[in-house]
Design a protein around this motif. Structure first.
Motif, PDB file in Angstrom:
ATOM      1  N   GLU A  49       0.833  -1.209   0.000  1.00 51.10           N
ATOM      2  CA  GLU A  49       0.000   0.000   0.000  1.00 51.10           C
ATOM      3  C   GLU A  49       0.863   1.252   0.000  1.00 51.10           C
ATOM      4  N   LEU A  50       1.944   1.236   0.773  1.00 49.28           N
ATOM      5  CA  LEU A  50       2.849   2.380   0.816  1.00 49.28           C
ATOM      6  C   LEU A  50       3.516   2.590  -0.537  1.00 49.28           C
ATOM      7  N   ALA A  51       3.971   1.512  -1.165  1.00 49.31           N
ATOM      8  CA  ALA A  51       4.598   1.621  -2.490  1.00 49.31           C
ATOM      9  C   ALA A  51       3.605   2.221  -3.495  1.00 49.31           C
ATOM     10  N   GLN A  52       2.373   1.736  -3.453  1.00 49.69           N
ATOM     11  CA  GLN A  52       1.372   2.246  -4.377  1.00 49.69           C
ATOM     12  C   GLN A  52       1.056   3.723  -4.103  1.00 49.69           C
ATOM     13  N   HIS A  53       1.038   4.109  -2.831  1.00 46.78           N
ATOM     14  CA  HIS A  53       0.795   5.516  -2.493  1.00 46.78           C
ATOM     15  C   HIS A  53       1.897   6.407  -3.062  1.00 46.78           C
ATOM     16  N   ILE A  54       3.134   5.977  -2.935  1.00 45.21           N
ATOM     17  CA  ILE A  54       4.256   6.747  -3.492  1.00 45.21           C
ATOM     18  C   ILE A  54       4.067   6.899  -4.998  1.00 45.21           C
ATOM     19  N   ALA A  55       3.717   5.823  -5.678  1.00 46.08           N
ATOM     20  CA  ALA A  55       3.494   5.883  -7.128  1.00 46.08           C
ATOM     21  C   ALA A  55       2.319   6.795  -7.468  1.00 46.08           C
ATOM     22  N   THR A  56       1.311   6.821  -6.617  1.00 46.77           N
ATOM     23  CA  THR A  56       0.107   7.624  -6.855  1.00 46.77           C
ATOM     24  C   THR A  56       0.368   9.115  -6.715  1.00 46.77           C
TER      25      THR A  56
ATOM     26  N   THR B 229       2.544  -1.845  -9.545  1.00 48.47           N
ATOM     27  CA  THR B 229       2.866  -0.563  -8.905  1.00 48.47           C
ATOM     28  C   THR B 229       3.981   0.144  -9.652  1.00 48.47           C
ATOM     29  N   LEU B 230       4.981  -0.583 -10.107  1.00 47.83           N
ATOM     30  CA  LEU B 230       6.063   0.025 -10.892  1.00 47.83           C
ATOM     31  C   LEU B 230       5.534   0.568 -12.220  1.00 47.83           C
TER      32      LEU B 230
ATOM     33  N   ASN C 196       2.579   7.408 -14.208  1.00 51.15           N
ATOM     34  CA  ASN C 196       2.313   8.663 -13.500  1.00 51.15           C
ATOM     35  C   ASN C 196       3.479   9.640 -13.616  1.00 51.15           C
ATOM     36  N   VAL C 197       4.701   9.141 -13.656  1.00 52.78           N
ATOM     37  CA  VAL C 197       5.871  10.017 -13.833  1.00 52.78           C
ATOM     38  C   VAL C 197       5.774  10.735 -15.178  1.00 52.78           C
ATOM     39  N   GLU C 198       5.388  10.021 -16.212  1.00 53.55           N
ATOM     40  CA  GLU C 198       5.244  10.656 -17.533  1.00 53.55           C
ATOM     41  C   GLU C 198       4.203  11.760 -17.501  1.00 53.55           C
TER      42      GLU C 198
END
Length: 167
Positions: free
Chosen positions: A42-49, A81-82, A88-90
């Motif tokens: 969940e934390l990894a996904q939040h960072i990606a979000t 998630t990656l 999302n970075v793009e």
């Protein structure tokens, strides 16, 4: 000038965030340090979000989180998630590159439905706090999660403690 610096910081820090998310092992995605904490997945996904939120923050004067939606995928799938992170970075990069110095000075507000939860405040301040610093905060949490589960922490600003002890 400030916009140029934000873009440079963004590009540099995306590399560090990528290293950190790539270090998250599938086997530990359900790790949770306490009952009120997120799982590692969940934390990894939040960072990606958070990178997705650059778009609403940088391109809209009023960002209504309730009116926005993002398909995130399974928090127990680090590959998903990656992929979310890279996508999302793009989007974030495009939003950041569409800014002007003047838009950094314009007021911005975040709402959830009719409720104002942040702002109004200058977009440049929001960019540093809600976007950049928010990511850094959660990356620090992820480092603690990785160490608590016995995983290697990647060097983001030079060697890690473990790297320096080995040398």
């Amino acid at each position: 000038m400030i916009l140029e610096q934000l873009i440079g910081e963004f590009e540099n820090e995306v590399k560090s965030t990528r290293k950190l998310l790539q270090a998250v092992p599938e086997k530990d995605l359900s790790y949770r340090p306490s009952e009120i904490s997120w799982t590692m997945g969940e934390l990894a996904q939040h960072i990606a979000t958070i990178y997705y939120w650059y778009v609403g923050t940088l391109t809209q004067d009023v960002y209504d989180m309730a009116a926005d939606s993002l398909q995130r995928g399974d928090t127990n799938d680090i590959k998903a998630t990656l992929e979310l992170f890279e996508s999302n970075v793009e989007k974030a990069r495009a939003a950041l590159n569409s800014l002007t110095e003047q838009k950094l000075l314009d007021n911005w507000t975040m709402k959830v439905g009719d409720k104002v939860v942040l702002g109004p405040m200058p977009r440049g301040i929001v960019s540093r706090g809600f976007l950049f610093s928010h990511i850094y905060h959660h990356r620090g949490e992820m480092i603690v999660y990785l160490r608590a589960t016995g995983n290697k922490v990647p060097g983001m600003y030079g060697p890690t403690y473990e790297d320096s002890v080995k040398a």
